[in-house]
Design a protein around this motif. Structure first.
Motif, PDB file in Angstrom:
ATOM      1  N   TYR A 164     103.882 -15.737  16.431  1.00 14.95           N
ATOM      2  CA  TYR A 164     104.108 -16.392  15.341  1.00 14.95           C
ATOM      3  C   TYR A 164     105.381 -16.268  14.884  1.00 14.95           C
ATOM      4  N   PRO A 165     106.576 -16.506  15.634  1.00 18.81           N
ATOM      5  CA  PRO A 165     107.856 -15.856  15.559  1.00 18.81           C
ATOM      6  C   PRO A 165     108.372 -16.609  14.073  1.00 18.81           C
ATOM      7  N   ALA A 166     107.949 -17.733  13.601  1.00 23.38           N
ATOM      8  CA  ALA A 166     108.571 -18.621  12.453  1.00 23.38           C
ATOM      9  C   ALA A 166     108.100 -17.591  11.101  1.00 23.38           C
ATOM     10  N   PHE A 167     107.119 -16.624  11.229  1.00 19.52           N
ATOM     11  CA  PHE A 167     106.394 -15.971  10.073  1.00 19.52           C
ATOM     12  C   PHE A 167     106.738 -14.519  10.179  1.00 19.52           C
ATOM     13  N   LYS A 168     107.704 -14.007  11.276  1.00 20.06           N
ATOM     14  CA  LYS A 168     107.792 -12.632  11.638  1.00 20.06           C
ATOM     15  C   LYS A 168     108.186 -11.738  10.204  1.00 20.06           C
ATOM     16  N   ASP A 169     109.094 -12.268   9.472  1.00 18.35           N
ATOM     17  CA  ASP A 169     109.611 -11.537   8.281  1.00 18.35           C
ATOM     18  C   ASP A 169     108.549 -11.177   7.356  1.00 18.35           C
ATOM     19  N   LYS A 170     106.999 -12.070   7.436  1.00 22.41           N
ATOM     20  CA  LYS A 170     106.067 -11.787   6.515  1.00 22.41           C
ATOM     21  C   LYS A 170     105.002 -10.686   6.999  1.00 22.41           C
ATOM     22  N   ILE A 171     105.385 -10.383   8.437  1.00 25.55           N
ATOM     23  CA  ILE A 171     104.263  -9.568   9.120  1.00 25.55           C
ATOM     24  C   ILE A 171     104.829  -7.979   9.079  1.00 25.55           C
ATOM     25  N   VAL A 172     103.870  -7.301   8.402  1.00 21.84           N
ATOM     26  CA  VAL A 172     104.139  -5.694   8.360  1.00 21.84           C
ATOM     27  C   VAL A 172     102.993  -4.996   8.653  1.00 21.84           C
ATOM     28  N   LYS A 173     103.357  -3.656   8.773  1.00 18.72           N
ATOM     29  CA  LYS A 173     102.300  -2.829   9.442  1.00 18.72           C
ATOM     30  C   LYS A 173     101.812  -1.850   8.301  1.00 18.72           C
ATOM     31  N   TRP A 174     100.345  -1.769   8.108  1.00 14.66           N
ATOM     32  CA  TRP A 174      99.783  -0.631   7.305  1.00 14.66           C
ATOM     33  C   TRP A 174      98.647   0.037   8.033  1.00 14.66           C
ATOM     34  N   SER A 175      98.689   1.248   8.378  1.00 19.33           N
ATOM     35  CA  SER A 175      97.568   1.531   9.026  1.00 19.33           C
ATOM     36  C   SER A 175      96.882   2.680   7.913  1.00 19.33           C
ATOM     37  N   PHE A 176      95.693   2.510   7.680  1.00 22.04           N
ATOM     38  CA  PHE A 176      94.750   3.265   7.007  1.00 22.04           C
ATOM     39  C   PHE A 176      94.566   4.648   7.479  1.00 22.04           C
ATOM     40  N   ALA A 177      94.305   5.681   6.666  1.00 21.86           N
ATOM     41  CA  ALA A 177      93.766   6.886   6.820  1.00 21.86           C
ATOM     42  C   ALA A 177      92.839   7.194   6.099  1.00 21.86           C
ATOM     43  N   GLU A 178      91.862   8.114   6.299  1.00 22.65           N
ATOM     44  CA  GLU A 178      90.746   8.602   5.547  1.00 22.65           C
ATOM     45  C   GLU A 178      91.258   9.957   4.673  1.00 22.65           C
ATOM     46  N   PRO A 179      91.127   9.799   3.399  1.00 26.44           N
ATOM     47  CA  PRO A 179      91.646  10.790   2.376  1.00 26.44           C
ATOM     48  C   PRO A 179      90.528  11.886   2.643  1.00 26.44           C
ATOM     49  N   LYS A 180      90.766  13.004   2.272  1.00 22.55           N
ATOM     50  CA  LYS A 180      89.973  14.076   2.512  1.00 22.55           C
ATOM     51  C   LYS A 180      89.036  14.335   1.489  1.00 22.55           C
ATOM     52  N   PHE A 181      87.722  14.407   1.911  1.00 23.37           N
ATOM     53  CA  PHE A 181      86.670  14.719   0.768  1.00 23.37           C
ATOM     54  C   PHE A 181      85.391  15.562   1.634  1.00 23.37           C
ATOM     55  N   ASP A 182      85.041  16.472   0.669  1.00 21.49           N
ATOM     56  CA  ASP A 182      84.056  17.300   1.191  1.00 21.49           C
ATOM     57  C   ASP A 182      82.685  16.842   1.634  1.00 21.49           C
ATOM     58  N   VAL A 183      82.387  17.339   2.962  1.00 21.99           N
ATOM     59  CA  VAL A 183      80.961  16.970   3.399  1.00 21.99           C
ATOM     60  C   VAL A 183      80.388  18.254   3.838  1.00 21.99           C
ATOM     61  N   PRO A 184      79.245  18.796   3.539  1.00 14.03           N
ATOM     62  CA  PRO A 184      79.146  20.017   4.377  1.00 14.03           C
ATOM     63  C   PRO A 184      78.481  20.199   5.666  1.00 14.03           C
ATOM     64  N   GLU A 185      78.936  21.466   6.208  1.00 16.78           N
ATOM     65  CA  GLU A 185      78.253  21.648   7.455  1.00 16.78           C
ATOM     66  C   GLU A 185      76.914  22.147   7.279  1.00 16.78           C
ATOM     67  N   ILE A 186      75.868  21.695   7.728  1.00 18.83           N
ATOM     68  CA  ILE A 186      74.424  22.057   7.568  1.00 18.83           C
ATOM     69  C   ILE A 186      73.817  22.302   8.986  1.00 18.83           C
ATOM     70  N   ASP A 187      72.662  23.359   8.865  1.00 13.44           N
ATOM     71  CA  ASP A 187      72.037  23.657  10.120  1.00 13.44           C
ATOM     72  C   ASP A 187      71.292  22.355  10.742  1.00 13.44           C
ATOM     73  N   THR A 188      70.622  21.543   9.724  1.00 13.72           N
ATOM     74  CA  THR A 188      69.818  20.477  10.076  1.00 13.72           C
ATOM     75  C   THR A 188      70.088  19.452   9.135  1.00 13.72           C
ATOM     76  N   VAL A 189      70.258  18.224   9.693  1.00 21.60           N
ATOM     77  CA  VAL A 189      70.525  16.883   9.064  1.00 21.60           C
ATOM     78  C   VAL A 189      69.050  16.365   8.926  1.00 21.60           C
ATOM     79  N   LYS A 190      68.575  16.181   7.752  1.00 22.82           N
ATOM     80  CA  LYS A 190      67.047  15.706   7.676  1.00 22.82           C
ATOM     81  C   LYS A 190      67.510  14.102   7.152  1.00 22.82           C
ATOM     82  N   ILE A 191      67.163  13.158   8.056  1.00 19.96           N
ATOM     83  CA  ILE A 191      67.433  11.811   7.644  1.00 19.96           C
ATOM     84  C   ILE A 191      65.838  10.867   8.134  1.00 19.96           C
ATOM     85  N   LYS A 192      65.609  10.138   7.326  1.00 19.49           N
ATOM     86  CA  LYS A 192      64.261   9.315   7.482  1.00 19.49           C
ATOM     87  C   LYS A 192      63.521  10.668   8.238  1.00 19.49           C
ATOM     88  N   GLU A 193      62.536  10.204   9.369  1.00 20.33           N
ATOM     89  CA  GLU A 193      61.741  11.058   9.734  1.00 20.33           C
ATOM     90  C   GLU A 193      62.158  12.415  10.887  1.00 20.33           C
TER      91      GLU A 193
END
Length: 365
Positions: A164-193
């Motif tokens: 789409y060369p006619a619109f090239k000035d409108k096209i920009v890049k933004w790459s998301f990242a995942e900001p840090k948040f705490d999730v524990p390391e646990i010996d056993t993940v208990k989920i459903k059964e």
């Protein structure tokens, strides 16, 4: 700076997660943000703790879909006019707000649309003809009505500018990242059964689209009998009933243990991804992968299909050649051996880069 996000339902989970990350990164910029979220036919709001105003609307789904379809041909959405009082004097991100230039100027509105990926071009065989035409018209409508169109990678940015060369000035890049948040390391993940030991399972957090290659993964894992595979998400492809059936058959006949958890909530998913032996993505096509960013943040080993977009997103992962089942098996064995010596990833700079790039876009609006 007023920013409005309009979220319509039904909405794919991947799109919602992308919007949530956008809001997280937005809150880290140095802009004073007045965030407004408008929900259309949504049962529940986003689960994100930032200052915001929220508005809820319910309209007949058929009328909303008809309006969006007509917009592809007319270049204007009548529903967008209905929302003018909520979006005026501000910047609108992601939404299906389509307005002619004179209305945008009169109400002081800037529109920033989002382009997720090139599926409709690269996987055209998976879509009905009418969907291919409709989606390509939609991209053109986005470009005609927006001030900016966000792509997620340099690969897509360059490709969009060529298409789409006619619109090239409108096209920009933004790459998301995942900001840090705490999730524990646990010996056993208990989920459903199930009780899943830390580091005792491979994680595949993807819906059952054919291009996600669940079948390929299950087939090669038959050669690794000591592995346990955990699947989450809807394991069906509405575009391909045969593939959905074949996938269910493969799961039921598997010689290795496959645990299909189906839909899980975000807290459960985070625990699974944090405590997995590795997070896998065998996809033959990607935009900018959420599970990759999550894996980097959690510090969980990543084993990815060897795609240019995966290489661009994170070259430090382990890569597998999915061109044939035999090559996938061979390179997967090598990737598993690399997991044994895994020492973590560098995460913080990715978030800083994402914040900077978004801030640079905001200051030009």
């Amino acid at each position: 700076m007023k920013i409005t996000i309009v979220i319509d339902a039904p909405h794919y989970i991947g799109g919602i997660r992308y919007i949530e990350r956008f809001i997280k990164i937005l809150s880290l910029t140095d802009q004073d943000i007045d965030l407004n979220i408008v929900y259309v036919n949504c049962k529940s709001p986003l689960n994100i703790s930032v200052p915001k105003k929220e508005f809820f609307f319910k309209i007949p789904s058929i009328l909303y879909r008809l309006d969006r379809l007509m917009a592809r041909f007319l270049g204007i959405s009548f529903f967008s006019i209905f929302l003018l009082k909520y979006v005026k004097n501000g910047n609108v991100f992601f939404s299906d707000i389509f307005l002619p230039k004179f209305l945008k100027k009169h109400y002081n509105i800037k529109l920033v649309h989002w382009f997720p990926d090139f599926q409709v071009y690269d996987l055209e065989h998976l879509f009905p003809k009418n969907k291919v035409i409709s989606r390509k018209l939609y991209i053109l409508l986005q470009l005609r009505t927006c001030d900016y169109l966000l792509t997620q990678s340099k690969t897509d940015l360059e490709r969009m500018k060529i298409l789409y060369p006619a619109f090239k000035d409108k096209i920009v890049k933004w790459s998301f990242a995942e900001p840090k948040f705490d999730v524990p390391e646990i010996d056993t993940v208990k989920i459903k059964e199930f009780n899943l030991p830390r580091g005792g399972f491979l994680m595949y957090p993807h819906q059952g689209w054919a291009h996600k290659n669940h079948l390929l993964l299950i087939n090669i894992l038959q050669s690794f009998p000591s592995e346990r595979l955990v699947l989450t998400g809807r394991l069906s492809d509405p575009r391909n009933d045969k593939y959905s059936k074949d996938l269910q058959d493969a799961i039921s006949k598997s010689k290795i243990e496959i645990i299909n958890l189906g839909l899980v909530d975000s807290e459960e998913l985070n625990l699974l991804m944090k405590n997995a032996k590795a997070i896998l993505n065998f996809s033959s096509y990607e935009g900018w992968s959420s599970c990759v960013e999550e894996g980097i943040m959690f510090g969980t080993p990543l084993i990815l299909s060897d795609l240019p977009i995966h290489r661009e997103q994170f070259g430090d992962a382990s890569f597998i050649d999915i061109s044939t089942e035999e090559s996938a098996k061979k390179t997967f064995a090598k990737a598993l051996s690399e997991v044994e010596g895994f020492k973590g990833y560098c995460h913080g700079q990715r978030v800083m880069n994402s914040v900077k790039d978004l801030n640079d876009i905001l200051v030009t609006l």
